[in-house]
Design a protein around this motif. Structure first.
Motif, PDB file in Angstrom:
ATOM      1  N   UNK A   1       3.657  -7.669  -7.760  1.00 43.28           N
ATOM      2  CA  UNK A   1       3.149  -8.256  -6.437  1.00 43.28           C
ATOM      3  C   UNK A   1       3.007  -7.073  -5.411  1.00 43.28           C
ATOM      4  N   UNK A   2       2.249  -7.303  -4.622  1.00 41.00           N
ATOM      5  CA  UNK A   2       1.944  -6.182  -3.499  1.00 41.00           C
ATOM      6  C   UNK A   2       2.922  -6.690  -2.241  1.00 41.00           C
ATOM      7  N   UNK A   3       3.656  -5.744  -1.739  1.00 40.00           N
ATOM      8  CA  UNK A   3       4.506  -5.964  -0.579  1.00 40.00           C
ATOM      9  C   UNK A   3       3.508  -5.949   0.819  1.00 40.00           C
ATOM     10  N   UNK A   4       4.129  -6.355   1.818  1.00 39.61           N
ATOM     11  CA  UNK A   4       3.547  -6.280   3.155  1.00 39.61           C
ATOM     12  C   UNK A   4       3.194  -4.779   3.534  1.00 39.61           C
ATOM     13  N   UNK A   5       3.835  -3.757   2.876  1.00 41.41           N
ATOM     14  CA  UNK A   5       3.893  -2.402   3.310  1.00 41.41           C
ATOM     15  C   UNK A   5       2.813  -1.846   2.276  1.00 41.41           C
ATOM     16  N   UNK A   6       2.097  -2.385   1.340  1.00 39.76           N
ATOM     17  CA  UNK A   6       1.328  -2.233   0.482  1.00 39.76           C
ATOM     18  C   UNK A   6       1.968  -1.386  -1.140  1.00 39.76           C
ATOM     19  N   UNK A   7       2.983  -1.850  -1.451  1.00 37.15           N
ATOM     20  CA  UNK A   7       3.676  -1.317  -2.563  1.00 37.15           C
ATOM     21  C   UNK A   7       3.354  -2.174  -3.601  1.00 37.15           C
TER      22      UNK A   7
END
Length: 676
Positions: free
Chosen positions: A314-320
């Motif tokens: 999954x991609x976090x809100x911070x772009x990881x």
């Protein structure tokens, strides 16, 4: 089966088994293997070449022939060439050399495909969030399909591996900014949304309509052929068979989060289940198990998710891009997440990436931007000719808002999204100069403006005081914002003043109990609310006629949104359905002689109305296709000029600030150092 034909504790032991023992039937390892497939594999592994298939064609035919059995395999070999078990021992010496070579093939390390990472170009593909809800990768990673505008025409495109150029696959006449394509499990069909749910063959051809229910942001094609897709306005989740048939609603967004919106749905491989992306301001991931209709929160720090090799990516809100162990049976995660990639562009918290079932990853490398991308202000004539009003001013507009034109037609009020926080604030733009003035500085959501008759004040929805409610602010930016006190404890999501300023019509939260009711109160004197439309159906988008005699609104009481008109404020005097093919975003003309609305196909429709002796809807005229412009099915995202000859819309702008980034395609990365 994942097993070699023979196993042993040493090379010598394995060689002896090759010489002396038969290969075990594959059904001992996988009971579900069909009998003909098991027989074909056994024949292909016979020790003597004469006992095997004489050609690849014969092997292929056996694999697809349900009548092929072990007995027929034996009969297929000429009697003179059949050998007893003693023949095997006589040929042991010859087999030993072959066995050694075969043993090396089974025991040597499996070659790892090289990891590749390349920067690619796909047309004009730049809109923030487009990869998450506007693109898909074939199950085997051999193609990318996406929506794009080329030469002013929006289409679904496909880029095959090895092809120099992408080719057009299907038209998107209703705009299809986020068509949400999804490949069939075999990779031969693509489903997508463009006001309707449609599918098209990968090789091309005419699109096939699966469901006429308006949909947004696309669909998920499950392994069993079921398609799960998001309904009109993002308020519901629907399901239909891939071959068509009855469309069934299985979930409302209010069952998950009040006041939110579905913005993405993705399949869980091997399960009758999907990942749901639900958003108010920032997106969250949920799982839905179709058999039980049970919904569970999965991750509150992500907007897109996939399953690979027993891991949730999954991609976090911070772009990881993170990876964590995933229990597919219970649809839960466990353990500590591992960081895989950093620097993925996010659009209002939604990771700008898509992943194929084989692990092919496509993403934008960049920073946070506004999810909706930038939009410019355009003026559109009745025949659909659009002219930008100011080419220098553009902003990211939320999908759940509205625009309002001042009574003199000189200023446009609208909501603008902050690219990093996702918060929305109210601005007033002077159309002649493009100069914009920010009005709101409190709360995370400030949307749906409405002008006072003298153009001095704006009414709007905000959560500055906690629950959503109505506020006012002077249009020149002076003074403080003031909360409007209403005799209603429910959240309020929309409000409009009558032209004479004596009435305020408002609409309660359509995601809460009651599905949104429309009421009205006098602005002075008796403040007792008067119900205008209050049923178990959704009633949204109230508009009071210029002469104050009628109220128009949209309701889904029939199963889809249609436009209705009632006398105002005494609604018991009658009720007329105006639209005939779905309707939303209803607006009165300034003369009061016409109603405008968008139909289910996204077209702008004009309806002539008469008020004598009573309200009578007349001729319906489709003016132009409006799918390319920003819309909000439960409010109104366009305005009518004072002369009733032009319409003010917001149109997405290609190459807008923040829309850039480096488009990266990665293959075989899960086999290398980044394997989760």
């Amino acid at each position: 089966t994942g097993n070699p034909p023979h196993v042993g504790s040493s090379a010598q032991q394995i060689i002896m088994k090759i010489i002396a023992e038969d290969v075990k039937p594959v059904t001992e390892f996988r009971k579900s293997v069909p009998a003909n497939v098991a027989a074909a594999v056994s024949k292909a592994l016979e020790k003597l070449p004469a006992d095997r298939f004489d050609s690849a064609k014969a092997f292929a035919e056996a694999l697809t022939n349900p009548a092929f059995t072990t007995a027929s395999a034996a009969a297929a070999a000429p009697a003179a060439l059949r050998r007893s078990r003693t023949t095997v021992s006589l040929l042991a010496a010859a087999c030993l050399v072959l066995a050694a070579a075969a043993l090396w093939g089974w025991l040597r390390p499996t070659p790892t495909p090289p990891e590749t990472s390349e920067h690619i170009v796909l047309g004009t593909l730049t809109t923030p969030g487009i990869l998450a809800v506007g693109a898909a990768i074939a199950p085997d990673g051999s193609a990318i399909v996406y929506g794009d505008t080329v030469g002013g025409v929006r289409r679904l495109w496909i880029k095959e591996r090895g092809a120099v150029q992408a080719r057009p696959l299907a038209p998107l006449p209703r705009g299809g900014i986020y068509p949400g394509p999804s490949f069939s499990p075999d990779g031969q069909w693509i489903t997508y949304t463009d006001g309707r749910l449609e599918k098209v063959a990968r090789q091309g051809g005419s699109p096939v309509q699966i469901s006429d229910s308006a949909a947004a942001y696309g669909a998920a094609w499950l392994d069993d052929g079921t398609i799960v897709f998001i309904g009109s306005g993002g308020n519901s989740l629907l399901t239909v068979a891939s071959g068509g048939g009855q469309t069934r609603r299985i979930l409302k967004v209010s069952d998950v989060i009040l006041g939110a919106q579905f913005i993405k749905v993705a399949a869980v491989p091997g399960r009758a289940a999907v990942f749901l992306t639900v958003a108010q301001n920032t997106p969250k991931i949920f799982t839905l198990e179709l058999a039980t209709d049970s919904v569970h929160a999965l991750n509150t720090d992500a907007g897109v998710a996939w399953v690979m090799h027993g891991r949730l990516l999954y991609v976090t809100h911070a772009g990881q891009l993170l990876s964590v162990a995933f229990d597919a049976r219970h649809l839960t995660t466990h353990g500590t997440p591992t960081s895989i990639i950093q620097g993925i562009r996010t659009a209002q918290g939604l990771g700008d990436a898509t992943l194929g079932r084989d692990g092919t990853l496509l993403y934008f490398a960049g920073q946070a931007v506004a999810r909706e991308g930038a939009a410019g202000i355009v003026s559109v004539t009745r025949n659909g000719r659009a002219t930008p009003l100011d080419t220098a001013w553009k902003a990211a507009v939320p999908s759940n808002s509205a625009v309002a034109l001042s009574p003199d037609g000189s200023r446009l009020a609208l909501s603008v999204v902050d690219s990093v926080t996702g918060n929305s604030n109210l601005f007033v733009v002077r159309l002649a100069s493009g100069i914009a003035t920010r009005l709101t500085f409190s709360g995370t959501v400030n949307v749906r403006p409405w002008w006072s008759t003298d153009g001095s004040t704006l009414l709007y929805v905000s959560n500055a005081g906690g629950p959503y409610g109505l506020w006012t602010k002077r249009a020149d930016g002076s003074g403080q914002a003031t909360a409007v006190t209403l005799p209603d404890t429910r959240p309020v999501w929309e409000g409009v003043w009558s032209r004479d300023g004596k009435w305020l019509a408002y609409r309660t939260d359509n995601a809460s109990k009651g599905n949104g009711d429309i009421l009205a109160v006098k602005t002075s004197g008796d403040s007792t609310p008067v119900p205008l439309a209050a049923t178990n159906a959704q009633e949204v988008g109230p508009m009071i006629s210029p002469d104050g005699r009628w109220v128009a609104y949209a309701s889904d009481t029939s199963g889809q949104f249609e436009i209705y008109v009632r006398p105002f404020p005494n609604v018991s005097g009658g009720m007329w359905q105006v639209s005939t093919d779905g309707g939303s975003e209803v607006v009165w003309s300034h003369s009061g002689k016409e109603l405008f609305y968008r139909n289910a196909a996204g077209d702008l429709v004009a309806v002539a109305v008469s008020e004598t002796p009573t309200f009578t809807p007349g001729k319906h005229t489709t003016l132009f296709a409006a799918g390319q412009y920003a819309s909000d099915i439960i409010s109104h995202y366009y305005a009518v000029t004072p002369d009733d000859e032009h319409f003010i819309f917001m149109r997405p702008v290609a190459g807008a600030p923040g829309a850039g980034g480096s488009l990266v395609l990665m293959r075989n990365w899960m086999h290398g150092s980044r394997k989760p």
